[in-house]
Design a protein around this motif. Structure first.
Motif, mmCIF file in Angstrom:
data_model
loop_
_atom_site.group_PDB
_atom_site.id
_atom_site.type_symbol
_atom_site.label_atom_id
_atom_site.label_comp_id
_atom_site.label_asym_id
_atom_site.label_seq_id
_atom_site.Cartn_x
_atom_site.Cartn_y
_atom_site.Cartn_z
ATOM 1 N N GLU A 120 1.211 8.969 22.941
ATOM 2 C CA GLU A 120 2.511 8.654 23.802
ATOM 3 C C GLU A 120 3.150 9.794 23.938
ATOM 4 O O GLU A 120 3.685 10.546 22.879
ATOM 5 N N ALA A 121 3.421 10.211 25.071
ATOM 6 C CA ALA A 121 4.132 11.626 25.407
ATOM 7 C C ALA A 121 5.484 11.349 25.713
ATOM 8 O O ALA A 121 6.083 10.329 26.304
ATOM 9 N N VAL A 122 6.184 12.295 25.089
ATOM 10 C CA VAL A 122 7.808 12.407 25.286
ATOM 11 C C VAL A 122 8.158 13.632 25.442
ATOM 12 O O VAL A 122 7.724 14.722 24.941
ATOM 13 N N THR A 123 9.204 13.955 26.418
ATOM 14 C CA THR A 123 9.622 15.421 26.709
ATOM 15 C C THR A 123 10.871 15.579 25.625
ATOM 16 O O THR A 123 11.764 14.736 25.539
ATOM 17 N N ILE A 124 10.802 16.884 25.023
ATOM 18 C CA ILE A 124 11.934 16.897 23.820
ATOM 19 C C ILE A 124 12.640 18.203 24.119
ATOM 20 O O ILE A 124 13.569 18.708 23.621
ATOM 21 N N ALA A 125 12.020 19.012 25.415
ATOM 22 C CA ALA A 125 12.882 20.075 25.871
ATOM 23 C C ALA A 125 12.290 20.273 27.094
ATOM 24 O O ALA A 125 11.255 19.938 27.675
ATOM 25 N N PRO A 126 12.841 21.146 28.179
ATOM 26 C CA PRO A 126 12.441 21.300 29.432
ATOM 27 C C PRO A 126 10.927 21.935 29.659
ATOM 28 O O PRO A 126 10.250 21.115 30.592
ATOM 29 N N HIS A 127 10.468 22.195 28.720
ATOM 30 C CA HIS A 127 9.057 22.684 28.924
ATOM 31 C C HIS A 127 7.981 22.148 27.806
ATOM 32 O O HIS A 127 6.893 22.682 27.629
ATOM 33 N N VAL A 128 8.595 21.271 26.818
ATOM 34 C CA VAL A 128 8.073 20.967 25.874
ATOM 35 C C VAL A 128 7.813 19.476 25.708
ATOM 36 O O VAL A 128 8.586 18.696 25.881
ATOM 37 N N VAL A 129 6.403 19.053 25.424
ATOM 38 C CA VAL A 129 6.190 17.673 25.323
ATOM 39 C C VAL A 129 5.600 17.404 24.038
ATOM 40 O O VAL A 129 4.599 18.218 23.371
ATOM 41 N N GLU A 130 5.940 16.266 23.373
ATOM 42 C CA GLU A 130 5.712 15.887 22.155
ATOM 43 C C GLU A 130 4.308 14.790 22.259
ATOM 44 O O GLU A 130 4.919 13.568 23.079
ATOM 45 N N ILE A 131 3.452 14.904 21.675
ATOM 46 C CA ILE A 131 2.376 13.919 21.775
ATOM 47 C C ILE A 131 2.281 13.249 20.537
ATOM 48 O O ILE A 131 1.951 13.618 19.419
ATOM 49 N N ARG A 132 2.825 11.771 20.582
ATOM 50 C CA ARG A 132 2.771 11.091 19.203
ATOM 51 C C ARG A 132 1.226 10.330 19.236
ATOM 52 O O ARG A 132 0.999 9.526 20.050
ATOM 53 N N ARG A 133 0.736 10.581 18.048
ATOM 54 C CA ARG A 133 -0.768 10.209 17.879
ATOM 55 C C ARG A 133 -0.940 9.505 16.394
ATOM 56 O O ARG A 133 -0.155 9.844 15.619
ATOM 57 N N LEU A 134 -1.951 8.505 16.432
ATOM 58 C CA LEU A 134 -2.355 8.175 14.971
ATOM 59 C C LEU A 134 -2.705 9.230 14.157
ATOM 60 O O LEU A 134 -2.297 8.982 12.712
ATOM 61 N N ASN A 135 -3.372 10.320 14.424
ATOM 62 C CA ASN A 135 -3.829 11.107 13.403
ATOM 63 C C ASN A 135 -2.750 12.323 13.416
ATOM 64 O O ASN A 135 -3.102 13.427 13.001
ATOM 65 N N GLY A 136 -1.278 12.169 13.707
ATOM 66 C CA GLY A 136 -0.416 13.187 13.710
ATOM 67 C C GLY A 136 0.006 13.612 14.954
ATOM 68 O O GLY A 136 -0.831 13.886 16.050
ATOM 69 N N ASP A 137 1.294 13.754 15.270
ATOM 70 C CA ASP A 137 1.846 14.175 16.224
ATOM 71 C C ASP A 137 1.306 15.975 16.746
ATOM 72 O O ASP A 137 1.006 16.697 15.784
ATOM 73 N N ARG A 138 1.463 16.039 17.926
ATOM 74 C CA ARG A 138 1.293 17.401 18.477
ATOM 75 C C ARG A 138 2.177 17.835 19.427
ATOM 76 O O ARG A 138 2.618 17.038 20.275
ATOM 77 N N HIS A 139 2.652 19.139 19.499
ATOM 78 C CA HIS A 139 3.701 19.457 20.691
ATOM 79 C C HIS A 139 2.976 20.523 21.227
ATOM 80 O O HIS A 139 1.886 21.517 21.064
ATOM 81 N N ILE A 140 3.107 20.409 22.724
ATOM 82 C CA ILE A 140 2.463 21.417 23.604
ATOM 83 C C ILE A 140 3.525 21.932 24.577
ATOM 84 O O ILE A 140 4.664 21.310 24.684
ATOM 85 N N GLU A 141 3.368 23.076 25.232
ATOM 86 C CA GLU A 141 4.329 23.816 26.098
ATOM 87 C C GLU A 141 3.633 23.736 27.622
ATOM 88 O O GLU A 141 2.449 24.220 27.686
ATOM 89 N N ALA A 142 4.355 23.270 28.505
ATOM 90 C CA ALA A 142 3.634 23.343 29.855
ATOM 91 C C ALA A 142 4.801 23.974 30.905
ATOM 92 O O ALA A 142 5.977 23.848 30.717
ATOM 93 N N ALA A 143 4.160 24.834 31.829
ATOM 94 C CA ALA A 143 4.961 25.485 32.879
ATOM 95 C C ALA A 143 5.520 24.401 33.703
ATOM 96 O O ALA A 143 6.467 24.579 34.241
ATOM 97 N N HIS A 144 4.730 23.222 33.721
ATOM 98 C CA HIS A 144 4.946 22.260 35.094
ATOM 99 C C HIS A 144 4.669 20.901 34.146
ATOM 100 O O HIS A 144 3.529 20.811 33.420
ATOM 101 N N ILE A 145 5.514 19.872 34.667
ATOM 102 C CA ILE A 145 5.032 18.569 34.010
ATOM 103 C C ILE A 145 5.232 17.709 35.240
ATOM 104 O O ILE A 145 5.902 17.456 36.011
#
Length: 499
Positions: free
Chosen positions: A121-146
């Motif tokens: 499950e993805a949520v945006t937490i900053a203009p270019h940062v997406v948090e991916i909520r997973r069963l095996n642990g959350d992950r954060h990624i940075e994206a130039a575009h969304i």
């Protein structure tokens, strides 16, 4: 934090189309889906409902032959229906899954995966940062575009006792273990009418449909909606016209066939209460953008907490919203168009907004209804003069051969010397296959005489489109002044106001 050129939230048709266009343009892409790849395009929506419709149409056609020969009608076992439905969804899902798995193995010149699929499950937490909520642990990624392509869900209201068992939406209707003895459909729009067609054609369910207006499908011309309604009623569908739903209740202690009660009122003061086995709510859909944290990314929201859009662009130029998530134009083909268009805007290839001017549509009814461009009531509402030609299917050799003569073609052209095609409606067998040439003509501004002079195969349904064109140019094989009950050629212009 891993960085991508484009993060796409939602793996339905719009999100998948956006990802593929981004790969074309050399972007490094991550596609994030919280549930099932393919979204409503496969499950609980386009593919699933159309699979049921295809089966229902075959059952109906078979039973028409059986009745004509004095034989017992076919009653398809629900297990067989469900098996075909599951097979269709699996085939489509398998295609998507294999495609994405093979793409994920590709690497760019730096050894990085060009395409990544992430379940979560993805949520945006900053203009270019997406948090991916997973069963095996959350992950954060940075994206130039969304790109947000999170789809929609059926609309429910507090006034209606939705429980997912007796009162259903299109999300639960495919999980039925048996066809209901009876069902009331709340809402006479496209989805409601499609399910009314499916259940009535399967022949196991008594169908009621509630319509607040005086006719179903009010956005279509009266001749279209009246033919569809007439065919529904011929198959036993009860249409409650001009009806207001006053009350809908569930009595879990009642017999299964009377578990849902609904009360209607009418403009003349009448009231009636009826009971059925199930209720299906078909009162619209709601965009899935309320749990994404878009405000944390700086996206401006309106008073209803929905993103403010210009085309597909939000107030943050690098974030676009496409498909059902826009809250409008909830069709697979438009979602795919918007997804591809948004990628091209983000890549700097274009600055325009998506165009829906020549949108082709199909409604899976019986008979099926397809259209492109303007219809008569739209022209009249806008004050656009037009000429119209219409031919009944009973004049077409192919329709006669198929024994499917209920339907018509209607072509609209500009009221001038050029007579450029501005719209078409097809109601009947193969309707959706007949509109694409006209869609191209509308886009290119082609005069109708070009259509009149084409050589069509014989016998074919598209000969009806050509005969409409010939009527408009005065060269038809059948003459409307003679066969006035089957052919029409008219002209409309707004009334001139007196000085």
């Amino acid at each position: 934090m891993e960085r991508y050129d484009l993060a796409i939230i939602g793996g339905g048709p719009a999100g998948h189309a956006a990802a593929m266009r981004a790969l074309d343009l050399g972007m490094r892409v991550i596609l994030i889906e919280r549930d099932r790849i393919g979204g409503t395009g496969i499950y609980n929506g386009a593919l699933a409902s159309k699979t049921l419709w295809e089966m229902a149409m075959r059952v109906s056609a078979t039973n028409e032959l059986m009745r004509n020969r004095g034989r017992e009608p076919l009653k398809l076992e629900w297990d067989e229906v469900n098996k075909a439905l599951q097979e269709a969804m699996f085939e489509r899902k398998y295609l998507y899954s294999c495609h994405m798995q093979l793409l994920a193995e590709q690497r760019d010149e730096h050894g990085h995966a060009r395409f990544t699929y992430e379940r979560g499950e993805a949520v945006t937490i900053a203009p270019h940062v997406v948090e991916i909520r997973r069963l095996n642990g959350d992950r954060h990624i940075e994206a130039a575009h969304i790109i947000v392509a999170t789809g929609s869900r059926p609309r429910i209201t507090a006034e209606l006792p939705f429980d997912g068992t007796n009162v259903l939406t299109s999300d639960q209707i495919f999980d039925l273990e048996a066809p209901p003895a009876s069902i009331v459909i709340v809402g006479a729009g496209v989805i409601g009418c499609e399910f009314a067609t499916i259940f009535s054609n399967l022949g196991r369910t008594r169908v009621h449909i509630i319509d607040r207006a005086d006719r179903i499908l009010p956005f279509e011309d009266p001749d279209v909606s009246e033919l569809v309604a007439r065919e529904m009623e011929r198959r036993g569908v009860i249409i409650h016209r001009n009806a207001k739903l006053e009350r809908l209740t569930v009595n879990p202690d009642a017999d299964e066939q009377d578990r849902v009660a609904y009360e209607l009122s009418y403009p003349d003061g009448r009231r009636e209460t009826l009971t059925v086995s199930k209720a299906l709510l078909s009162i619209g859909r709601v965009a899935n953008t309320d749990r994404l944290g878009l405000e944390l990314a700086g996206v401006a929201l309106d008073d209803r907490r929905q993103p403010i859009l210009i085309g597909t662009a939000t107030s943050q130029a690098h974030i676009h919203i496409v498909g059902d998530a826009t809250g409008t134009n909830m069709l697979v083909n438009l979602g795919e168009l918007e997804g591809r268009h948004a990628v091209e805007v983000l890549a700097g290839l274009r600055t325009d907004q998506p165009s829906y001017a020549n949108m082709s549509t199909i409604m899976f009814l019986d008979p099926e209804v397809a259209g492109v461009g303007l219809n008569e009531q739209e022209c009249q509402a806008r004050g656009i003069p037009y000429r119209m030609a219409r031919i009944d299917y009973s004049c077409l050799a192919r329709a006669i051969a198929m024994r499917r003569t209920r339907g018509f073609f209607k072509v609209l052209v500009s009221d001038d010397e050029d007579m450029r095609v501005i719209g078409m409606r097809a109601v009947g067998e193969h309707a959706s296959s007949a509109i694409q040439a006209v869609a191209l003509m509308i886009r290119q501004g082609t005069p109708v005489r070009e259509l009149a002079e084409l050589l069509h195969p014989h016998p074919s349904i598209t000969e009806g489109v050509q005969e409409c064109a010939r009527m408009l140019t005065g060269t038809s094989i059948f003459k409307p002044e003679v066969l006035g009950d089957k052919l029409r050629c008219t002209r409309w212009a707004p009334a001139v106001k007196a000085a």
